[in-house]
Design a protein around this motif. Structure first.
Motif, PDB file in Angstrom:
ATOM      1  N   PHE A  44       0.814  -1.223   0.000  1.00 30.03           N
ATOM      2  CA  PHE A  44       0.000   0.000   0.000  1.00 30.03           C
ATOM      3  C   PHE A  44       0.845   1.270   0.000  1.00 30.03           C
ATOM      4  O   PHE A  44       0.643   2.173  -0.810  1.00 30.03           O
ATOM      5  CB  PHE A  44      -0.945  -0.004   1.213  1.00 30.03           C
ATOM      6  N   THR A  90       0.856   3.690  -3.150  1.00 29.14           N
ATOM      7  CA  THR A  90       0.082   4.920  -2.951  1.00 29.14           C
ATOM      8  C   THR A  90       0.963   6.149  -3.175  1.00 29.14           C
ATOM      9  O   THR A  90       0.532   7.116  -3.807  1.00 29.14           O
ATOM     10  CB  THR A  90      -0.519   4.943  -1.523  1.00 29.14           C
ATOM     11  N   THR A 132       0.527  12.220   1.907  1.00 26.47           N
ATOM     12  CA  THR A 132      -0.751  11.504   1.703  1.00 26.47           C
ATOM     13  C   THR A 132      -0.603  10.015   2.002  1.00 26.47           C
ATOM     14  O   THR A 132      -1.452   9.416   2.679  1.00 26.47           O
ATOM     15  CB  THR A 132      -1.238  11.679   0.252  1.00 26.47           C
ATOM     16  N   SER A 159      -2.600   8.492   5.169  1.00 24.66           N
ATOM     17  CA  SER A 159      -3.645   7.497   4.877  1.00 24.66           C
ATOM     18  C   SER A 159      -3.284   6.148   5.516  1.00 24.66           C
ATOM     19  O   SER A 159      -4.156   5.434   6.001  1.00 24.66           O
ATOM     20  CB  SER A 159      -3.865   7.351   3.370  1.00 24.66           C
ATOM     21  N   PHE A 214      -5.931   4.674   8.113  1.00 20.54           N
ATOM     22  CA  PHE A 214      -6.694   3.474   7.738  1.00 20.54           C
ATOM     23  C   PHE A 214      -6.084   2.167   8.270  1.00 20.54           C
ATOM     24  O   PHE A 214      -6.806   1.273   8.661  1.00 20.54           O
ATOM     25  CB  PHE A 214      -6.849   3.408   6.212  1.00 20.54           C
ATOM     26  N   LEU A 261      -7.848   2.712  11.928  1.00 23.82           N
ATOM     27  CA  LEU A 261      -9.089   2.001  11.599  1.00 23.82           C
ATOM     28  C   LEU A 261      -8.871   0.503  11.333  1.00 23.82           C
ATOM     29  O   LEU A 261      -9.823  -0.231  11.096  1.00 23.82           O
ATOM     30  CB  LEU A 261      -9.773   2.660  10.389  1.00 23.82           C
ATOM     31  N   CYS A 318      -7.618  -1.355   8.781  1.00 22.54           N
ATOM     32  CA  CYS A 318      -8.224  -1.799   7.514  1.00 22.54           C
ATOM     33  C   CYS A 318      -7.495  -2.970   6.840  1.00 22.54           C
ATOM     34  O   CYS A 318      -7.981  -3.488   5.846  1.00 22.54           O
ATOM     35  CB  CYS A 318      -8.266  -0.639   6.525  1.00 22.54           C
ATOM     36  N   GLN A 319      -6.354  -3.359   7.322  1.00 23.98           N
ATOM     37  CA  GLN A 319      -5.566  -4.452   6.737  1.00 23.98           C
ATOM     38  C   GLN A 319      -5.268  -4.200   5.265  1.00 23.98           C
ATOM     39  O   GLN A 319      -5.716  -4.930   4.376  1.00 23.98           O
ATOM     40  CB  GLN A 319      -6.292  -5.780   6.908  1.00 23.98           C
ATOM     41  N   LEU A 320      -4.512  -3.160   5.020  1.00 23.63           N
ATOM     42  CA  LEU A 320      -4.133  -2.820   3.646  1.00 23.63           C
ATOM     43  C   LEU A 320      -2.987  -3.731   3.209  1.00 23.63           C
ATOM     44  O   LEU A 320      -2.251  -4.251   4.060  1.00 23.63           O
ATOM     45  CB  LEU A 320      -3.707  -1.340   3.591  1.00 23.63           C
ATOM     46  N   PRO A 321      -2.811  -3.933   1.890  1.00 18.13           N
ATOM     47  CA  PRO A 321      -1.767  -4.869   1.433  1.00 18.13           C
ATOM     48  C   PRO A 321      -0.364  -4.404   1.850  1.00 18.13           C
ATOM     49  O   PRO A 321      -0.067  -3.217   1.763  1.00 18.13           O
ATOM     50  CB  PRO A 321      -1.906  -4.842  -0.090  1.00 18.13           C
TER      51      PRO A 321
END
Lengths: 158, 502
Positions: A104, A108, A134, A138, A142, A146, A148-151
């Motif tokens: 991520f 990103t 950013t 982020s 996230f 939060l 979110c378990q992003l890659p």
């Protein structure tokens, strides 16, 4: 509405799509009116779309006006700023393809740099700063806050 | 007085700290997306939908609802100060609101928009409280054939009222219906149209689809106007209060706008956009000086702004009482509730009173919050308006990606969103509106279930849809609407009302 601007070509396209849906629906059990099967509603949907395509062709044939600029609609194929559009689409596709293997944060950062960068202004430093900010903000919001378990990709420890 | 007892209970729910915070966050984001051209409430709600999965259904719905009616407030600011509608329901506010601003009367225009919105939103909630209960009682008598026919009517209305060709709208609805059939069959469990892709076995996700069709495609469309600069007119808080004469002129338009918005908001497919146009047309007809319209008439701001807020309240009635969403926003709320295992419909008020009454009460609280957010903080929103789109659009796209991915941590959803982003862009360039497609996509499973159940229960007798009175009436109205669209007179009237949105 049998509007005059609906064209013949789009009518044929929808008839084609409708029939493709019908063929796909026929691969499943249609059932009967007493006991409709999984393909029943799909077949009706395909026939409905094909019928609308046919209606477009009939409407076009009955119309005296040509489907031209006079219709007052959009000018679909006069795509302005197409370079930025194609550039953005390519960046988005690359992001979707790379996010899992690369992770991520890095993907990103690259996407944001590419999107913030303005080739006419050559705003390298500005784009670099905002893309790093950013990506990090982020990630913190996230992934850390939060959950979110992003890659994670290349950085499994993140 | 049972309603007021229940409302009191609702306030107990809405004033819990998390719900209060969620309401504030919703109306704040709503105002923000209303102010910012280039992202509307649908896009913002779909981006934030995944966040609601981790919180209680009532907290999530309070937030999502806040975004919706908050956007109705915020949209007027951009229309008045920049002459660009922040979202579709504020298009008509540009006509007189911006003219007032050019004449140095931006303050009263913003003020009457905010006060009118507050009054209409609050009155609309009274209607929502009383009508939902009444309609829910009637809806308990509905069977599958009634539900099927009502959904057909809803889809027909959305298609009829959608800008542009009805045939194109119907094709979009058909396509949405087909997309909803992808995945497991509701009765047999058999996988359909998945083309061997694991990601399609559970069907196409609502969030990636909506984010693609509304979020990504909107950004792509706006990229074409990237070079355009916005000229923001200045205004100050102390200038915001309308004069006595302004109030005299606006009182009746606010009343009429509230009534029009409330009635049109209930109709499937009605909603805020149509009601604001109808209100504007009505005010022009009632005005003593119709020639002033388009040149800065305050009635042209007060009426439509009240109408779109009243419609945003009454739009909840069909969702909460029948389980049928009246528009795309309500379809998203339906999706959010169903993800939480809550089935909206006649039993919602009795089975989940905290959701219904908590949301209604939160809307009273949210309307008061919006008044504070939109009047004293006007200078903040004006500053935000100055942020160039070049800086905003990468962030919007990033939020779309994170939102789509975080639902099930599956990259397949990103592909779905990307594909629907491109498809949405192409369709909108070709004058196809995505709204009927999304509504049909959400209603699809219910439509199929009720159609099949009605046929099974009637032993294959298709006349069941015409022998039951309500079902027959709904189908006759739906057919009448679609057939009427081919009559030249109706075509002309319809395009006068709808195509003006351009």
């Amino acid at each position: 509405m049998l509007e005059k601007e609906t064209g013949t070509v789009e009518g044929f396209v929808w008839i084609g799509i409708g029939f493709i849906i019908c063929i796909l629906a026929l691969q499943f059990d249609l059932g009967t009116f007493h006991q409709p099967g999984p393909g029943f509603v799909a077949l009706l949907t395909g026939l409905f779309i094909a019928a609308m395509g046919l209606a477009m062709i009939v409407a076009r044939a009955m119309s005296k006006r040509r489907p031209d600029k006079a219709s007052g609609g959009d000018h679909p194929f006069q795509i302005e700023a197409w370079r930025r559009l194609v550039y953005t689409m390519v960046l988005l596709l690359a992001y979707v393809i790379l996010i899992e293997p690369v992770g991520f944060i890095l993907t990103t950062f690259l996407l944001m740099f590419g999107l913030f960068f303005d080739y006419r202004k050559r705003n390298y430093l500005w784009s670099l700063f905002f893309s790093i900010a950013t990506a990090l903000v982020s990630y913190l919001v996230f992934e850390v806050w939060l959950r979110c378990q992003l890659p994670r990709g290349l950085f499994p420890w993140w | 007085m049972n309603v007021f007892h229940d409302l009191f209970y609702g306030f107990g729910v809405a004033l819990q700290p998390w719900n209060l915070l969620s309401c504030f966050f919703g109306v704040f984001i709503g105002t923000l997306v209303g102010v910012l051209p280039g992202i509307g409430p649908v896009g913002a709600m779909s981006i934030l939908l995944p966040i609601t999965f981790g919180i209680s259904p009532v907290t999530g719905i309070i937030m999502l609802a806040g975004i919706y009616y908050g956007a109705m407030y915020g949209g007027s600011t951009t229309s008045i100060l920049v002459n660009i509608p922040g979202e579709a329901a504020s298009v008509v506010t540009c006509l007189d609101g911006h003219q007032m601003a050019l004449k140095g009367r931006a303050g009263p225009a913003l003020g009457i928009a905010a006060f009118g919105s507050f009054i209409a939103g609050t009155l609309g909630l009274f209607g929502l409280m009383f009508m939902t209960n009444a309609l829910a009682g009637v809806a308990l008598m509905f069977g599958p054939s009634e539900y099927f026919s009502l959904m057909c009517l809803g889809l027909s209305l959305v298609t009829y009222l959608t800008q542009g060709s009805v045939l194109r709208g119907l094709v979009m609805a058909g396509l949405g219906l087909f997309l909803s059939l992808i995945g497991q069959d509701i009765i047999t469990g058999q996988a359909r149209f998945s083309f061997g892709l694991m990601g399609l076995i559970d069907g196409v996700g609502l969030v990636p689809l909506v984010m693609g069709l509304f979020g990504v495609s909107e950004v792509l469309l706006n990229l074409e106007k990237l070079g355009e600069e916005r000229k923001v007119l200045k205004t100050r808080f102390r200038e915001l209060f309308p004069t006595k004469q302004d109030w005299r002129k606006s009182a009746k338009p606010i009343g009429r706008g509230t009534l029009i918005g409330f009635l049109l908001g209930i109709l499937p497919g009605g909603g805020a956009v149509i009601s604001s146009f109808v209100s504007y047309a009505t005010e022009k007809r009632f005005a003593k000086h119709p020639e002033e319209f388009g040149k800065g008439a305050i009635e042209g701001v007060a009426g439509p702004e009240s109408a779109n807020n009243a419609a945003s309240s009454s739009g909840f009635i069909p969702l909460f009482s029948l389980g049928i969403p009246a528009n795309v926003i309500m379809a998203l709320l339906l999706g959010a509730l169903m993800i939480h295992g809550v089935k909206p419909g006649p039993l919602l008020v009795t089975e989940h009173p905290e959701i219904f009454w908590g949301t209604v009460a939160s809307m009273y609280v949210g309307n008061a919050m919006l008044l504070v957010l939109n009047l004293p903080l006007i200078s903040v929103w004006v500053q935000i308006l100055k942020v160039p789109y070049r800086t905003l659009f990468p962030l919007i796209l990033l939020f779309c990606f994170i939102g789509a991915y975080s639902i099930s941590a599956n990259v397949f959803d990103l592909y779905v969103m990307f594909v629907f982003g491109i498809l949405g862009y192409a369709l909108r360039k070709l004058s196809y509106e995505p709204a009927p497609m999304v509504l049909a996509f959400v209603l699809g499973p219910l439509l199929e279930k009720n159609l099949r159940q009605a046929l099974i229960l009637s032993d294959g007798n298709i006349s069941v849809f015409l022998t039951r009175p309500l079902s027959a009436i709904s189908l006759i109205i739906a057919a009448g609407l679609l057939l009427s669209a081919i009559l030249p007179f109706v075509q002309k009237r319809r395009s006068e009302v709808i195509v003006e949105e351009d």
